[in-house]
Design an enzyme around this catalytic site. Structure first.
Site, PDB file in Angstrom:
ATOM      1  N   ASN A 163     -13.395  43.754 -33.292  1.00 58.48           N
ATOM      2  CA  ASN A 163     -14.696  44.267 -33.730  1.00 58.48           C
ATOM      3  C   ASN A 163     -14.890  43.928 -35.190  1.00 58.48           C
ATOM      4  OD1 ASN A 163     -15.869  45.849 -31.366  1.00 58.48           O
ATOM      5  ND2 ASN A 163     -13.724  46.510 -31.434  1.00 58.48           N
ATOM      6  N   GLU A 164     -15.461  42.778 -35.418  1.00 53.03           N
ATOM      7  CA  GLU A 164     -15.638  42.264 -36.771  1.00 53.03           C
ATOM      8  C   GLU A 164     -16.755  43.036 -37.477  1.00 53.03           C
ATOM      9  OE1 GLU A 164     -13.380  40.627 -37.814  1.00 53.03           O
ATOM     10  OE2 GLU A 164     -12.905  38.786 -36.741  1.00 53.03           O
ATOM     11  N   PRO A 165     -16.848  42.897 -38.821  1.00 49.20           N
ATOM     12  CA  PRO A 165     -17.904  43.591 -39.548  1.00 49.20           C
ATOM     13  C   PRO A 165     -19.257  43.411 -38.858  1.00 49.20           C
ATOM     14  CG  PRO A 165     -16.451  42.476 -41.072  1.00 49.20           C
ATOM     15  CD  PRO A 165     -15.988  42.102 -39.698  1.00 49.20           C
ATOM     16  N   SER A 167     -20.001  45.344 -36.202  1.00 49.55           N
ATOM     17  CA  SER A 167     -19.871  45.934 -34.863  1.00 49.55           C
ATOM     18  C   SER A 167     -20.324  47.401 -34.911  1.00 49.55           C
ATOM     19  CB  SER A 167     -18.412  45.890 -34.394  1.00 49.55           C
ATOM     20  OG  SER A 167     -17.979  44.560 -34.309  1.00 49.55           O
ATOM     21  N   THR A 182     -10.574  36.255 -40.368  1.00 49.21           N
ATOM     22  CA  THR A 182      -9.706  36.439 -39.201  1.00 49.21           C
ATOM     23  C   THR A 182      -9.177  35.093 -38.743  1.00 49.21           C
ATOM     24  OG1 THR A 182     -11.012  38.336 -38.532  1.00 49.21           O
ATOM     25  CG2 THR A 182      -9.682  37.306 -36.823  1.00 49.21           C
TER      26      THR A 182
END
Ligand code: F6R
Length: 631
Positions: A163-165, A167, A182
């Site tokens: 869940n990347e920034p 999300s 990432t």
């Protein structure tokens, strides 16, 4: 093993319960014991236990402990159902970097989990079917009764799962685009950022928050900043781990290095009463200077009082006295003589003037770590007449690209082919390597032969870089420690053989100075394992006469630089010396990371020293002293 004791007042800034353990091993033992209790108590009632699992480096010691509990203490996983958080999209299940394969190698193949109870998102699902597939994954979790316990790691973007920034808190299992950071962090696994998949399927933040209990694990200084943001900052979709603040049964389980940016560790005088040791005083006064934007010598009594440091003044008399003391302290860390200045009064210098010249051993976990952090200091040591030995602990072959290997083998092939002499053997070797590269493809497992060649290519880079720092080839030793030679990323195991090899090089040199790094790295990283080899070697050698007279200096690895209050020796660099160092770094052609070669780290330290009111330098290389009692 209990976490470090801590009062409620000390934790006042923490919005998620955070347990700090001395080592990852202690933390994993405590968590595994809890899981065991959960599984066994549910099994006794005839119920299944549903676990949410993570991949990556972080949970590896935890999985090893679960395997140990299964093998040695009879813990059964027959009643356990697992759901993994995520999987790279586009990777087949047998791809060496697929999370499906990772989980089997690291855990599933070693315990009695039923194959039908294992769920890992399928990265091969066609894009058109992903939406439906993800809804099915959610449904399967629900049908199993929901997650009893979710295990998490945390990425440097603050992601949990992938869940990347950006999300949302209520996001569910879906396809997501991976953040650049990432992908950079995964680059070593995939032999280059360009090979890292761009997408992944991940459980959503909402899926994770629906688990009945959540445990997030983090080790190493590289995670310290993001852990502090998630635990002490606002809940925000910029750091998806911060949403765990809204979960009543979530915890962070971390080691000391990963806790180092929390307020209770970093600024303990703000969270309770403290005993003002010299180190803490230096930290506090430096913090106050940056906080107020003033150099040391301009801080005034009121500023100390307003920032919870009035008792410091009582101890030291006045701001004036304390300012001068700390100014001098930091001033004395600066030296252009990292091996000590001969014939000088050394009472206020970081290194002793005698003996002179000194013998120095510089350990570098992988080629490049040394030059990046201390290329300028290496050059000075040699130029100031010291006997320097650079000991590369591993070959670093895992970082050498296939393209570089192909270039070398093609050249060898062509020269052998054109040679008027009988170069059949060379021709055969080159042909063999070229066909191995082709068969392996971008992601296949490299053979020992390929790894050997890549290691030799890396040696060439290391020699060139050392030469640019005035270090001759005969001042370099390649230790090729077995843990690395036999291992791959996340699967390194230190053995006595590794430690013995470090002992041997030290015993041969009997150095007056040792330089090393990796002490705060993730313990399973190359740097972490390489440091453990040095640490154990130092313990073995601690009673030797030469060791009693040896200073051990630590430099920082690639991610986090020392803060001014942590520096015990600051070696300033002129613009010319910095240019020499940057030129040396450029020699690592088989693996170039443009972010690392602009010298900004060394310039940043110089700027900080300047802001504190010390002399203004172009750049600084920084070291902390490692004391035997901390071994
Ligand atoms: C892995 C996952 C990720 C990792 C995170 C940290 O399944 O979901 O969130 O936990 O990227 O990775 P490591 O542990 O390798 O530092």
């Amino acid at each position: 093993m209990e976490p470090l004791a801590c009062s409620a007042q000390e934790q006042q800034f923490e919005k998620i319960p955070t347990l700090i353990f001395p080592t990852p091993g202690d933390a994993c033992a405590a968590l595994a014991a809890e899981i065991r209790q959960l599984i066994e108590s549910k099994a006794a009632k005839g119920e299944t236990t549903v676990l949410g699992l993570a991949t990556g480096s972080t949970p590896v010691p935890f999985y090893r402990e679960l395997i140990r509990l299964h093998r040695e203490e009879g813990l059964s996983f027959e009643t356990v159902i697992t759901f993994n958080l995520d999987e790279y999209h586009g990777l087949s299940r047998d791809h060496p970097e697929s999370y499906y394969r990772f989980m089997h190698e690291q855990l599933f193949d070693h315990i009695n989990l039923k194959p039908e109870n294992i769920h890992v998102p399928d990265g091969t699902i066609h894009r058109d079917e992903v939406f439906e597939y993800c809804a099915g994954y959610e449904q399967a979790i629900e049908d199993a009764g929901g997650l009893d316990m979710q295990i998490l790691g945390i990425g440097r973007t603050g992601h949990i799962g992938f869940n990347e920034p950006g999300s949302a808190r209520d996001s569910r299992t879906r396809l997501i685009t991976l953040d650049r950071l990432t992908r950079i962090d995964a680059a070593a696994d995939f032999q280059g950022e360009q090979n890292v998949p761009r997408f992944a399927i991940t459980m959503g933040v909402g899926t994770i928050l629906a688990a009945r209990r959540v445990a997030l694990l983090a080790w190493g200084e590289n995670k310290a900043d993001i852990v502090a943001q998630a635990v002490e900052g606002e809940q925000t979709d910029a750091v998806s781990a911060s949403f765990l603040q809204g979960h009543s049964a979530s915890r962070f389980i971390i080691n000391k290095a990963a806790a180092s940016a929390l307020k209770r560790v970093r600024l303990p005088w703000l969270t309770g009463s403290v005993t003002w040791t010299p180190d803490l005083t230096r930290r506090a006064v430096t913090w106050l200077a940056f906080k107020t934007g003033k150099p040391f010598l301009k801080l005034v009594d009121e500023e100390y009082s307003e920032h919870g440091m009035a008792d410091l003044l009582t101890e030291h008399g006045s701001a004036y006295d304390l300012n001068i003391k700390i100014f001098n302290d930091i001033q004395h860390t600066i030296t252009g003589w990292p091996g000590g200045k001969p014939d000088a009064d050394d009472s206020n210098r970081p290194e002793r003037s005698e003996p002179s010249p000194k013998r120095a051993v510089i350990f570098s976990p992988e080629p490049q770590d040394d030059v990046l952090a201390m290329g300028g200091t290496m050059e000075r040591l040699v130029k100031q007449g010291h006997r320097v030995l650079v000991a590369y602990q591993t070959s670093g072959d895992l970082r050498v690209s296939d393209a570089e290997t192909q270039k070398f083998s093609t050249a060898l092939f062509e020269i052998s082919d054109q040679s008027p002499h009988d170069w059949k053997d060379q021709l055969g070797y080159a042909q063999n390597i070229l066909s191995q590269l082709e068969e392996k493809g971008p992601f296949g497992e490299p053979s020992p032969e390929l790894r050997q060649l890549k290691g030799l290519i890396r040696r060439g880079d290391a020699r060139n870089a050392c030469e640019a720092c005035s270090i001759r080839a005969d001042q370099i030793e390649f230790l090729d420690l077995p843990f690395y030679k036999k291992g791959r990323y996340r699967q390194f195991t230190l053995s006595d053989e590794d430690v013995d090899s470090v002992v041997a090089v030290l015993d041969k040199m009997k150095p007056h100075q040792i330089f090393a790094t990796g002490h705060l790295a993730d313990p399973s990283s190359v740097q972490g394992v390489a440091f453990e080899a040095v640490r154990r070697a130092l313990i073995k050698l601690q009673d030797t006469d030469w060791m009693k007279d040896c200073y051990v200096w630590l430099y920082r690895g690639q991610q986090r630089e020392l803060a001014p209050h942590e520096i015990d020796m600051a070696v300033p660099m002129s613009p010319g010396q910095l240019a020499t160092k940057l030129n040396a770094i450029q020699k690592f052609q088989s693996h170039s990371n443009s972010e690392l070669v602009d010298g900004s780290r060394n310039r940043d330290i110089a700027v900080l020293y300047d802001k504190l009111g010390l002399a203004e330098y172009e750049a600084i290389e920084a070291f902390e002293r490692y004391l035997p009692e901390s071994m």
